[in-house]
Design an enzyme around this catalytic site. Structure first.
Site, mmCIF file in Angstrom:
data_model
loop_
_atom_site.group_PDB
_atom_site.id
_atom_site.type_symbol
_atom_site.label_atom_id
_atom_site.label_comp_id
_atom_site.label_asym_id
_atom_site.label_seq_id
_atom_site.Cartn_x
_atom_site.Cartn_y
_atom_site.Cartn_z
ATOM 1 N N GLY A 326 1.481 0.838 8.983
ATOM 2 C CA GLY A 326 2.865 1.294 9.060
ATOM 3 C C GLY A 326 3.064 2.593 8.289
ATOM 4 O O GLY A 326 2.162 3.431 8.190
ATOM 5 N N SER A 327 4.235 2.744 7.721
ATOM 6 C CA SER A 327 4.594 4.023 7.080
ATOM 7 C C SER A 327 3.814 4.309 5.805
ATOM 8 O O SER A 327 3.890 5.427 5.286
ATOM 9 C CB SER A 327 6.091 4.051 6.797
ATOM 10 O OG SER A 327 6.826 4.106 8.007
#
EC number: 3.5.2.6
Length: 647
Positions: A326-327
């Site tokens: 993810g981020s």
């Protein structure tokens, strides 16, 4: 002719002389024979009796004492405890069935137990002791000893058995031991003879398995005399084996226990690493399991319970779990772009909430967009569009190369089981794996840690440790072997522009400590321990255009297994990093609300050396935090005096 008296006298004298000579010779001979017989029958009696009874002299292996495993402070993690057992040796037993029948009247033996013993007897040499009963109660053990004359070939023994006093805290790191299987033997080209002793235990997973040769030691042997009915009369000779070497881990048992309890009933993992040495001070996976169950012989019921649990307690999520980062991956994309020269820290992009490429729309997590953002603000607010734009300029190969430099897509060499390499894809990888060309859409997905990218919590911890230090930090789990420290050189520099590292570090600082940071609610208030970090939320399902049109379904309204994974990586203190952390909560939802608070508590526990102080938390949270910490304190394992001696 008539003999004269003188001739007769001379003849008699000669006869008497011969008789004396012969008598003396015979006497001397009998004296020598008598002395020799006395020497052989009296002084050498024991030796010749043993020679005459050589078929009743047995050689037996003495299993070595397994090495201890301790935490970094000497606290016992895996030790040995006394264990009463009963064995039978076919060579000495004679009528095995009759002996087993008598034995079953003294101690509880099921038909399954007896059948197992028969099979073990058939599979092994006649002189190999077969374990009939293990972990025998003292009363039953005493019965066997008292009835020894009627039980030829049966020996009550006091041995050692593996014990894990900290139970689930180290279940995934240390693993457990179990009986040697045919598969274990088949994997060895020249197996140690001690491995063929029935029920001899070796490491199955974790440190117990991957450092088996170090922990096992070498067997001793003994010569014993048995009588005609197979009863052991005496021990003639003993050569002690060499105990296994003790191993000291880098893990701190108290921090490990704190983090394990903090994870609670979640399906999650958390890794805390010393950024300067690479030492893992905590490496947890929840839920854990009791490794002692496997040592004693786990029941089918208990095993089924573990296997059917959807939180997968037997999986070591910290090193085995592979998740879309993810981020949290945006730090890699940012560094790749900075190093490639396609952006500077001041470069801006406008985020309207999405970008369009071809006939597809790639959305930002914030529906209305973030407006114009630079590098710091893109990390601070986790703007997806900024990285969509940047990634198209830098390209997947440069991003993948940076990912490898930061420790992703690499199998780190640790003595634990099922360590994943993860996936750090590039154009060549997709062609080899899927026979397809890489597309721009793949790059856009990869830029925010989605698509094909997979990483473990261990890899993410290494990644953030390298961001914090600018050095090629390698994780290490073993501090010393046999009392000798395991040397590890200072990690070399990564050859990344220091100003680029500072720019990413500043963005991670803003994530925690600015008013608009995505994890500001999980910041550390004590300015001597300020924390930098990056949140992440990775999808495990596709969101359709129709769902977006009507509003994306909240994680709380989804079944547990369809919720997003929550991730967080960070380091502290910001100005002089000591520890880095990575936390993944499977199907936990948002990284800022679920994973970040756990990571903060883990870092505070490592930094302060005790239960985190209330003044380290924002003032508005202290009432709730105090209640949570008090509840957590009640579940923590009581600290014990380090044990460095053998059982």
């Amino acid at each position: 002719m008539r003999r004269t008296a003188r001739d007769s006298e001379d003849s008699a004298r000669r006869v008497n002389r011969r008789a004396l000579l012969m008598g003396g010779a015979f006497g001397a001979m009998f004296a020598v024979l008598g002395a020799r017989m006395r020497f052989l029958s009296v002084e050498q009696a024991d030796e010749f009796r043993l020679l005459a009874e050589e078929n009743r002299i047995n050689m037996r292996l003495i299993p070595p004492e397994r090495g201890l495993i301790q935490d970094r402070n000497g606290k016992l993690v895996a030790g040995n405890e006394q264990n009463y057992r009963v064995t039978i040796t076919r060579e000495d037993a004679g009528d095995v069935e009759a002996v087993l029948n008598r034995l079953s009247h003294l101690i509880p033996l099921t038909q399954d137990d007896l059948e197992r013993v028969r099979k073990d007897i058939e599979r092994n040499s006649p002189f190999v002791p077969i374990i009939v009963a293990d972990r025998v109660a003292w009363d039953d053990f005493a019965k066997i000893a008292l009835n020894a004359p009627t039980l030829p070939g049966v020996t009550p023994e006091v041995g050692l058995s593996r014990h894990y006093p900290l139970v689930e805290d180290f279940s995934h790191v240390v693993g457990y031991v179990g009986p040697v299987s045919e598969r274990d033997l088949a994997e060895l080209t020249d197996p140690d003879p001690v491995l063929k002793i029935p029920k001899f235990q070796i490491g199955k997973i974790g440190v117990e398995r991957w450092m088996e040769d170090t922990l096992r030691g070498s067997a001793g042997n003994k010569r014993i005399e048995v009588n005609a009915v197979g009863r052991v009369m005496r021990e003639l000779e003993r050569t002690e084996g060499t105990p296994g070497a003790d191993i000291q881990l880098t893990i701190d048992a108290d921090i490990q226990n704190f983090v394990q309890v903090r994870l609670g009933d979640l399906s999650a993992a958390c890794v805390v690493i010393d950024v300067n040495t690479g030492e893992l001070v905590a490496c947890t996976s929840a839920p854990g399991f009791d490794p002692n169950l496997f040592v004693r012989g786990i029941s089918q019921r208990d095993y089924s319970t573990l296997m059917e649990d959807d939180h997968r307690p037997l999986a070591n999520k910290s090193v085995q779990g592979a998740y879309p980062p993810g981020s949290t991956f945006k730090v890699v994309t940012a560094l790749a772009a900075l190093e490639a020269g396609v952006i500077t820290p001041e470069t801006t992009h406008y985020c309207p909430g999405y970008i369009e490429f071809g006939n597809r729309r790639f959305h930002c997590w914030k529906h209305g967009g973030h407006g114009t953002v630079n590098l710091t603000r893109s990390l601070e607010q986790s703007c997806d569009v900024f990285y969509y734009e940047v990634a198209q300029k830098v390209g997947i190969d440069a991003i993948a190369a940076m990912g490898k430099r930061m420790g992703l897509g690499v199998r780190h060499d640790l003595p634990m089981s099922a360590i994943t390499e993860g996936i750090m894809p590039n154009k060549e990888w997709k062609q080899e794996r899927w026979g397809q060309d890489w597309r721009i859409g793949d790059t856009i997905n990869a830029s925010i840690g989605q698509g094909y990218i997979l990483a473990s919590p261990l890899q993410l911890a290494v990644m953030v440790a390298r961001v914090a230090t600018g050095r090629a930090v390698e994780p290490r789990l073993v501090k010393s072997i046999g009392g000798k420290p395991v040397e590890m050189p200072t990690p070399p520099l990564l050859d990344i522009d220091a100003s680029h590292l500072r720019a990413v570090q500043a963005g991670m600082d803003a994530v925690m400590n600015s008013e608009r940071g995505t994890a500001k609610s999980s910041r550390i208030a004590d300015e001597t321990m300020l924390m930098a970090g990056k949140t992440g939320t990775s999808q495990v399902r596709n969101i359709s255009a129709a769902e977006r049109a009507r509003g994306v379904t909240s994680n709380d309204d989804l079944p547990w297994e369809r919720r997003d994974h929550a991730l967080f990586v960070g380091f502290a203190p910001v100005d002089a990093p000591r520890y880095a952390v990575a936390t993944v909560v499977e199907h936990g939802g948002g990284g800022s609300t679920v994973a970040a608070p756990i990571a903060r508590d883990a870092l505070l526990r490592a930094l302060t050396g005790g239960i985190p102080p209330l003044d380290a938390y924002p003032a508005a949270q202290r009432g709730r935090i105090e209640t949570d910490l008090n509840a957590l304190r009640e579940k923590l394992r009581v600290t014990t005096t380090p044990q460095t001696t053998r059982a």
